[in-house]
Design a protein around this motif. Structure first.
Motif, mmCIF file in Angstrom:
data_model
loop_
_atom_site.group_PDB
_atom_site.id
_atom_site.type_symbol
_atom_site.label_atom_id
_atom_site.label_comp_id
_atom_site.label_asym_id
_atom_site.label_seq_id
_atom_site.Cartn_x
_atom_site.Cartn_y
_atom_site.Cartn_z
ATOM 1 N N GLY A 112 -17.556 -0.293 5.821
ATOM 2 C CA GLY A 112 -17.568 -1.599 6.458
ATOM 3 C C GLY A 112 -16.186 -2.052 6.900
ATOM 4 N N TYR A 113 -15.130 -1.444 6.358
ATOM 5 C CA TYR A 113 -13.776 -1.733 6.805
ATOM 6 C C TYR A 113 -13.481 -1.060 8.145
ATOM 7 C CZ TYR A 113 -12.576 -3.819 2.295
ATOM 8 O OH TYR A 113 -12.522 -4.630 1.179
ATOM 9 N N GLU A 125 -9.347 -6.472 -0.462
ATOM 10 C CA GLU A 125 -10.302 -7.345 0.194
ATOM 11 C C GLU A 125 -9.602 -8.336 1.127
ATOM 12 O OE1 GLU A 125 -11.782 -6.118 -3.875
ATOM 13 O OE2 GLU A 125 -9.901 -6.809 -2.988
ATOM 14 N N GLU A 126 -8.317 -8.565 0.888
ATOM 15 C CA GLU A 126 -7.578 -9.560 1.678
ATOM 16 C C GLU A 126 -6.782 -8.948 2.828
ATOM 17 O OE1 GLU A 126 -7.389 -9.474 -1.738
ATOM 18 O OE2 GLU A 126 -8.778 -11.143 -2.062
ATOM 19 N N ASN A 127 -6.299 -7.716 2.666
ATOM 20 C CA ASN A 127 -5.363 -7.206 3.679
ATOM 21 C C ASN A 127 -6.027 -6.468 4.832
ATOM 22 O OD1 ASN A 127 -5.953 -4.592 2.796
ATOM 23 N ND2 ASN A 127 -3.996 -4.241 1.805
ATOM 24 N N THR A 128 -7.340 -6.253 4.759
ATOM 25 C CA THR A 128 -8.038 -5.540 5.828
ATOM 26 C C THR A 128 -9.337 -6.262 6.150
ATOM 27 O OG1 THR A 128 -7.147 -3.433 5.040
ATOM 28 C CG2 THR A 128 -9.028 -3.325 6.536
ATOM 29 N N PRO A 129 -9.573 -6.626 7.407
ATOM 30 C CA PRO A 129 -10.817 -7.327 7.754
ATOM 31 C C PRO A 129 -12.023 -6.428 7.554
ATOM 32 C CG PRO A 129 -9.621 -6.705 9.736
ATOM 33 C CD PRO A 129 -8.704 -6.417 8.587
ATOM 34 N N PHE A 130 -13.112 -7.020 7.114
ATOM 35 C CA PHE A 130 -14.341 -6.268 6.925
ATOM 36 C C PHE A 130 -15.148 -6.322 8.209
ATOM 37 C CE2 PHE A 130 -18.570 -5.375 5.056
ATOM 38 C CZ PHE A 130 -18.241 -4.243 4.343
ATOM 39 N N GLY A 131 -15.481 -5.148 8.711
ATOM 40 C CA GLY A 131 -16.255 -5.090 9.937
ATOM 41 C C GLY A 131 -15.460 -5.364 11.184
ATOM 42 N N PRO A 132 -14.275 -4.772 11.357
ATOM 43 C CA PRO A 132 -13.553 -4.967 12.628
ATOM 44 C C PRO A 132 -14.356 -4.346 13.764
ATOM 45 C CG PRO A 132 -12.586 -3.148 11.385
ATOM 46 C CD PRO A 132 -13.600 -3.798 10.482
ATOM 47 N N ARG A 133 -14.291 -4.950 14.911
ATOM 48 C CA ARG A 133 -15.052 -4.426 16.046
ATOM 49 C C ARG A 133 -14.327 -3.224 16.643
ATOM 50 N NH1 ARG A 133 -19.426 -6.990 17.342
ATOM 51 N NH2 ARG A 133 -19.761 -9.101 16.583
ATOM 52 N N GLY A 134 -15.052 -2.105 16.708
ATOM 53 C CA GLY A 134 -14.480 -0.888 17.251
ATOM 54 C C GLY A 134 -14.921 -0.656 18.685
ATOM 55 N N THR A 135 -14.550 0.490 19.223
ATOM 56 C CA THR A 135 -14.874 0.807 20.619
ATOM 57 C C THR A 135 -16.028 1.795 20.740
ATOM 58 O OG1 THR A 135 -13.198 2.564 20.605
ATOM 59 C CG2 THR A 135 -12.510 0.378 21.362
ATOM 60 N N GLY A 220 -19.211 -16.164 -2.885
ATOM 61 C CA GLY A 220 -18.535 -16.024 -1.609
ATOM 62 C C GLY A 220 -17.453 -14.970 -1.595
ATOM 63 N N GLN A 221 -17.360 -14.173 -2.671
ATOM 64 C CA GLN A 221 -16.310 -13.173 -2.762
ATOM 65 C C GLN A 221 -16.881 -11.759 -2.680
ATOM 66 O OE1 GLN A 221 -12.803 -13.701 -3.015
ATOM 67 N NE2 GLN A 221 -13.593 -15.673 -2.293
ATOM 68 N N ALA A 222 -16.080 -10.851 -2.125
ATOM 69 C CA ALA A 222 -16.409 -9.430 -2.082
ATOM 70 C C ALA A 222 -15.455 -8.682 -3.007
ATOM 71 C CB ALA A 222 -16.291 -8.893 -0.664
ATOM 72 N N TYR A 223 -15.945 -7.586 -3.587
ATOM 73 C CA TYR A 223 -15.154 -6.805 -4.519
ATOM 74 C C TYR A 223 -15.235 -5.326 -4.161
ATOM 75 C CZ TYR A 223 -15.266 -11.023 -7.410
ATOM 76 O OH TYR A 223 -15.130 -12.318 -7.864
ATOM 77 N N ALA A 275 -9.327 -1.459 -6.169
ATOM 78 C CA ALA A 275 -10.366 -2.189 -6.895
ATOM 79 C C ALA A 275 -9.793 -3.097 -7.981
ATOM 80 C CB ALA A 275 -11.361 -1.202 -7.515
ATOM 81 N N SER A 276 -8.512 -3.434 -7.876
ATOM 82 C CA SER A 276 -7.891 -4.241 -8.933
ATOM 83 C C SER A 276 -8.495 -5.639 -9.015
ATOM 84 C CB SER A 276 -6.377 -4.318 -8.721
ATOM 85 O OG SER A 276 -6.069 -4.884 -7.463
ATOM 86 N N LYS A 277 -8.997 -6.177 -7.896
ATOM 87 C CA LYS A 277 -9.635 -7.489 -7.947
ATOM 88 C C LYS A 277 -10.879 -7.455 -8.825
ATOM 89 C CE LYS A 277 -11.734 -10.979 -4.896
ATOM 90 N NZ LYS A 277 -12.078 -11.315 -3.498
ATOM 91 N N ALA A 278 -11.692 -6.390 -8.695
ATOM 92 C CA ALA A 278 -12.880 -6.258 -9.539
ATOM 93 C C ALA A 278 -12.491 -6.081 -11.006
ATOM 94 C CB ALA A 278 -13.733 -5.081 -9.072
ATOM 95 N N GLU A 279 -11.423 -5.328 -11.245
ATOM 96 C CA GLU A 279 -10.972 -5.143 -12.618
ATOM 97 C C GLU A 279 -10.499 -6.468 -13.205
ATOM 98 O OE1 GLU A 279 -8.661 -1.759 -13.631
ATOM 99 O OE2 GLU A 279 -9.292 -0.591 -11.888
ATOM 100 N N ARG A 280 -9.839 -7.258 -12.392
ATOM 101 C CA ARG A 280 -9.260 -8.523 -12.857
ATOM 102 C C ARG A 280 -10.322 -9.614 -13.005
ATOM 103 N NH1 ARG A 280 -6.093 -8.673 -9.038
ATOM 104 N NH2 ARG A 280 -7.102 -10.188 -7.665
ATOM 105 N N GLU A 281 -11.202 -9.754 -12.011
ATOM 106 C CA GLU A 281 -12.120 -10.889 -11.994
ATOM 107 C C GLU A 281 -13.490 -10.592 -12.595
ATOM 108 O OE1 GLU A 281 -12.400 -12.871 -8.238
ATOM 109 O OE2 GLU A 281 -10.228 -12.910 -7.924
#
Length: 306
Positions: A112-113, A125-135, A220-223, A275-281
Motif C-alpha cells: 500500500g506504500y 507510518e509518518e514518513n511515507t504516504p500510504f497509497g501514493p498515486r503511481g503511473t 484512526g491509526q495505522a501500524y 514496526a517500532s510504532k506497533a512495538e511502542r503503542e
C-alpha cells in the motif's frame, strides 16, 4: 468481547481466531466457506446484513482476501481481492453499524506504500504516504483498493478504526504449505536481489497483532507489522528450500517474469518497514528478529519422518 471476523477461514484468520479465543473473546467467522459461523458472500450487501441480522458485536475485523500462491502473479488475479477491499469494506462497515460494533480492524499490507524501490531507509507510518498515486494503471488499481479500504474505515462515523500494514507472510500454513509446494513443483523462480529487501512477518505474529488491535491501539491509526530484518525475496526463498529439503529455486533473468507483471513488480520492489510504532503503542514484537531464523525454527519443529 464479541468479535466478527471476515476472513476467518484464511491463514491469518485461522490463527487470529485461535488467539482471540485463547484471550477470552467470542469469535464468529463470516464468509462463504462452510467453516464460517455465519455464511455470506462478502460482496453481497444484502447477504452480509442478513447474516448478522439480530446479532451484536463489539469489534469487526476485515481480513478477507482472495490471495494465494500462484494466483498472485497477474493483475487479473487481484480483481476479487480489490473488490473485497472496496465493496467488501463498505458491506462490513454496514454490518458493524447494524450490530453496534465500536471498533473496526482492517488487514492491509506493505505494498500500500506503493510498488517500487523505496531505497534502503526504513518506512514509518509518518514518513511515507500510504497509497501514493503511481503511473502504472494496473498497479494503481491494487494500491488504490488498499488506500480505499483504510480511508473508508478511518472516516466511518462512530467507529474506532485501526489498520495493520503487514509485511510478507511466512510461517505455519504459508511456508510449509504454499511456498514449499511451489518449490517442489519448481514453480517459484527468483531473480537477482541487487541489494533489494522486503519486510516479513510470521503469520502467527501477525495474528497476535490483530488481537492487540482488537483490545487496544489508537483509533484512526495505522501500524506497520513486520520483523526487524528486511531480507531479499530470493534469500528468503532459498532459505526455505534449504530448511525444508526442497529443490533450490531457479534463478531467472528479470525479463522472463514479464508475463507475470505482479510478480515482476514485487520482485523489483524494495520496502523496509519500521514496526517500532506497533512495538511502542500496541506492545507487539516479533517472535524472531528475522525470517531466516523463523523458517529454520518452523522446519525443525516438523514431526520426524517415520
Amino acid at each position: 468481547m464479541k468479535v466478527l471476523l471476515a476472513g476467518a477461514s484464511g491463514v491469518l484468520g485461522r490463527s487470529a481466531t485461535r488467539q482471540l479465543a485463547a484471550a477470552g473473546h467470542e469469535v464468529s467467522g463470516l464468509g462463504r466457506s462452510a467453516t464460517n459461523t455465519l455464511r455470506a458472500d462478502l460482496l453481497d450487501a444484502d447477504a452480509v446484513l442478513g447474516a448478522v441480522d439480530g446479532l451484536t458485536f463489539d469489534v469487526v475485523i476485515h481480513a478477507a482476501t482472495a490471495l494465494q500462491g500462484e494466483s498472485m502473479a497477474r493483475h487479473r488475479s487481484m480483481e476479487t481481492t480489490n473488490a473485497l477491499r472496496t465493496r467488501g469494506t463498505e458491506n462490513l462497515l454496514a454490518a458493524a453499524r447494524a450490530t453496534g460494533a465500536r471498533r473496526f480492524v482492517v488487514e492491509s499490507m506493505m505494498f500500500g506504500y506503493g510498488y517500487g524501490d523505496h531505497g534502503t531507509g526504513l518506512i514509518t507510518e509518518e514518513n511515507t504516504p500510504f497509497g501514493p498515486r503511481g503511473t502504472d494503471a494496473g498497479l494503481e488499481r491494487h494500491v488504490g483498493a488498499m488506500r480505499a479500504k483504510e480511508r473508508m474505515a478511518f472516516t466511518a462515523e462512530g467507529l474506532e478504526a485501526v489498520s495493520l500494514r503487514f509485511g510478507f507472510f511466512y510461517g505455519a500454513g504459508v511456508t510449509d504449505d504454499d511456498m514449499v509446494s511451489l518449490l517442489r513443483k519448481r514453480a517459484l523462480p527468483v531473480v537477482a536481489d541487487h541489494g533489494r529487501a522486503l519486510s516479513w512477518v510470521d503469520v502467527d505474529d501477525a495474528a497476535r497483532a490483530v488481537v492487540l488491535a482488537v483490545e487496544s491501539g489508537t483509533p484512526g491509526q495505522a501500524y506497520n507489522i513486520a520483523d526487524r530484518t528486511p531480507l531479499p525475496f530470493g534469500r528468503h526463498v532459498r532459505e526455505v528450500a534449504a530448511a525444508f529439503g526442497a529443490p533450490r529455486p531457479l534463478r531467472v533473468p528479470l525479463w522472463l517474469l514479464k508475463p507475470a507483471p505482479l510478480a515482476h513488480t514485487a520482485m523489483t520492489s524494495q520496502l523496509r518497514l519500521d514496526a517500532s510504532k506497533a512495538e511502542r503503542e500496541l506492545g507487539w514484537s516479533p517472535t524472531h528478529d528475522d525470517s531466516l531464523t523463523g523458517v529454520r525454527t518452523l522446519a525443525n519443529a516438523r514431526p520426524a519422518a517415520v
